[in-house]
Design a protein around this motif. Structure first.
Motif, mmCIF file in Angstrom:
data_model
loop_
_atom_site.group_PDB
_atom_site.id
_atom_site.type_symbol
_atom_site.label_atom_id
_atom_site.label_comp_id
_atom_site.label_asym_id
_atom_site.label_seq_id
_atom_site.Cartn_x
_atom_site.Cartn_y
_atom_site.Cartn_z
ATOM 1 N N GLU A 80 13.179 -2.046 1.620
ATOM 2 C CA GLU A 80 13.352 -3.419 2.075
ATOM 3 C C GLU A 80 12.331 -4.307 1.376
ATOM 4 O OE1 GLU A 80 13.122 -3.606 6.313
ATOM 5 O OE2 GLU A 80 14.656 -2.082 6.570
ATOM 6 N N VAL A 81 12.598 -5.601 1.389
ATOM 7 C CA VAL A 81 11.720 -6.562 0.711
ATOM 8 C C VAL A 81 10.312 -6.510 1.288
ATOM 9 C CG1 VAL A 81 11.339 -9.012 0.251
ATOM 10 C CG2 VAL A 81 13.633 -8.056 0.075
ATOM 11 N N SER A 82 10.193 -6.447 2.611
ATOM 12 C CA SER A 82 8.866 -6.433 3.236
ATOM 13 C C SER A 82 8.056 -5.211 2.788
ATOM 14 C CB SER A 82 8.983 -6.472 4.760
ATOM 15 O OG SER A 82 9.719 -5.367 5.220
ATOM 16 N N ASN A 83 8.723 -4.066 2.643
ATOM 17 C CA ASN A 83 8.024 -2.869 2.184
ATOM 18 C C ASN A 83 7.581 -3.009 0.734
ATOM 19 O OD1 ASN A 83 8.619 -1.903 4.692
ATOM 20 N ND2 ASN A 83 10.089 -0.375 4.008
ATOM 21 N N LEU A 84 8.415 -3.637 -0.089
ATOM 22 C CA LEU A 84 8.038 -3.854 -1.487
ATOM 23 C C LEU A 84 6.830 -4.769 -1.586
ATOM 24 C CD1 LEU A 84 11.571 -4.246 -3.098
ATOM 25 C CD2 LEU A 84 10.050 -2.267 -3.238
ATOM 26 N N VAL A 85 6.813 -5.814 -0.768
ATOM 27 C CA VAL A 85 5.657 -6.734 -0.756
ATOM 28 C C VAL A 85 4.416 -5.977 -0.318
ATOM 29 C CG1 VAL A 85 4.694 -8.781 0.364
ATOM 30 C CG2 VAL A 85 7.061 -8.798 -0.422
ATOM 31 N N TRP A 86 4.562 -5.112 0.683
ATOM 32 C CA TRP A 86 3.412 -4.315 1.127
ATOM 33 C C TRP A 86 2.924 -3.390 0.018
ATOM 34 C CZ3 TRP A 86 3.449 1.109 2.014
ATOM 35 C CH2 TRP A 86 2.214 1.606 2.434
ATOM 36 N N ILE A 87 3.850 -2.760 -0.701
ATOM 37 C CA ILE A 87 3.457 -1.854 -1.788
ATOM 38 C C ILE A 87 2.662 -2.606 -2.844
ATOM 39 C CG2 ILE A 87 4.359 -0.492 -3.730
ATOM 40 C CD1 ILE A 87 6.643 0.398 -1.837
ATOM 41 N N ILE A 88 3.142 -3.777 -3.211
ATOM 42 C CA ILE A 88 2.468 -4.562 -4.251
ATOM 43 C C ILE A 88 1.071 -4.990 -3.805
ATOM 44 C CG2 ILE A 88 2.524 -6.756 -5.499
ATOM 45 C CD1 ILE A 88 5.583 -6.483 -5.500
ATOM 46 N N ASN A 89 0.941 -5.402 -2.551
ATOM 47 C CA ASN A 89 -0.322 -5.968 -2.070
ATOM 48 C C ASN A 89 -1.182 -4.964 -1.307
ATOM 49 O OD1 ASN A 89 0.029 -8.857 -2.841
ATOM 50 N ND2 ASN A 89 1.898 -8.533 -1.672
ATOM 51 N N SER A 90 -0.868 -3.708 -1.413
ATOM 52 C CA SER A 90 -1.648 -2.676 -0.732
ATOM 53 C C SER A 90 -3.082 -2.682 -1.257
ATOM 54 C CB SER A 90 -1.004 -1.318 -0.981
ATOM 55 O OG SER A 90 -1.789 -0.301 -0.440
ATOM 56 N N ARG A 91 -4.034 -2.654 -0.309
ATOM 57 C CA ARG A 91 -5.446 -2.713 -0.701
ATOM 58 C C ARG A 91 -6.050 -1.335 -0.899
ATOM 59 N NH1 ARG A 91 -7.052 -6.685 4.056
ATOM 60 N NH2 ARG A 91 -5.244 -5.639 4.906
ATOM 61 N N THR A 92 -5.357 -0.310 -0.480
ATOM 62 C CA THR A 92 -5.877 1.051 -0.671
ATOM 63 C C THR A 92 -5.308 1.615 -1.966
ATOM 64 O OG1 THR A 92 -4.045 2.026 0.554
ATOM 65 C CG2 THR A 92 -6.007 1.403 1.828
ATOM 66 N N ASP A 93 -5.767 2.791 -2.322
ATOM 67 C CA ASP A 93 -5.285 3.445 -3.548
ATOM 68 C C ASP A 93 -4.145 4.413 -3.245
ATOM 69 O OD1 ASP A 93 -7.099 2.120 -5.112
ATOM 70 O OD2 ASP A 93 -8.645 3.662 -4.901
ATOM 71 N N PHE A 94 -3.328 4.064 -2.244
ATOM 72 C CA PHE A 94 -2.242 4.955 -1.858
ATOM 73 C C PHE A 94 -1.141 4.986 -2.916
ATOM 74 C CE2 PHE A 94 1.720 5.837 0.494
ATOM 75 C CZ PHE A 94 1.391 7.075 1.007
#
Length: 174
Positions: free
Chosen positions: A13-27
């Motif tokens: 989903e779009v929200s998950n993609l935004v989270w992936i891009i802006n993730s602050r950890t090295d996950f």
């Protein structure tokens, strides 16, 4: 670091993609973040819309991200899309053969031949190609049989007609 392939990215989903891009950890690895950015571009999600989503999730912190990471790290045995299919089930095979006449209007069962070839799933590609050929042969046989049956019935009806009066009238009766 974890990664998602292109197919998995397209399913997000779009929200998950935004989270992936802006993730602050090295996950997530760099390639996954890059694929997520490209997918958002492909879906024509503007930076403004992405920022709007980020503002909605402004209560995200490192702990929230770690919770999301656990969700993505856990094996999902109930998600059938995560399982890579290597062959068609018996039910799908039967449906492919039987629905050949409707394939143009309604689309086929399962992935198309082109997508199977593009994804390098050659076993499924050849399996579906053989099933399509078998379905075409089967339907041609069914149509030919029904045409022959109708023609035979028509000829029987013609032979049953009494034409003796017509023969006398036109001089064929000797």
């Amino acid at each position: 670091m974890n990664s998602l392939n292109l197919r998995e990215i397209k399913a997000e989903e779009v929200s998950n993609l935004v989270w992936i891009i802006n993730s602050r950890t090295d996950f997530w690895d760099k390639n996954t973040k890059y694929l997520a950015k490209e997918e958002l571009k492909r879906r024509k999600i503007s930076i403004f819309e992405q920022n709007k989503l980020l503002k909605e999730f402004s209560d995200w912190d490192i702990e929230t991200e770690k919770e999301w990471e656990q969700v993505y790290s856990a094996p999902d045995i109930y998600n059938l899309q995560s399982v890579e299919k290597t062959e068609f089930s018996i039910n799908e095979k039967i449906q492919i053969v039987v629905t050949i006449p409707f394939i143009i209007k309604y689309g086929g069962i399962g992935p198309s031949l082109f997508s199977l070839y593009r994804d390098k799933k050659m076993k499924m590609f050849w399996e579906k190609l053989i099933l399509l050929a078998l379905g075409i042969i089967l339907w041609i046989g069914v149509l030919n049989y029904s045409f022959d049956l109708a023609e035979k019935k028509r000829m029987e009806e013609i032979e049953k007609i009494d034409i003796s009066d017509w023969e006398k009238e036109h001089g064929y009766d000797k």
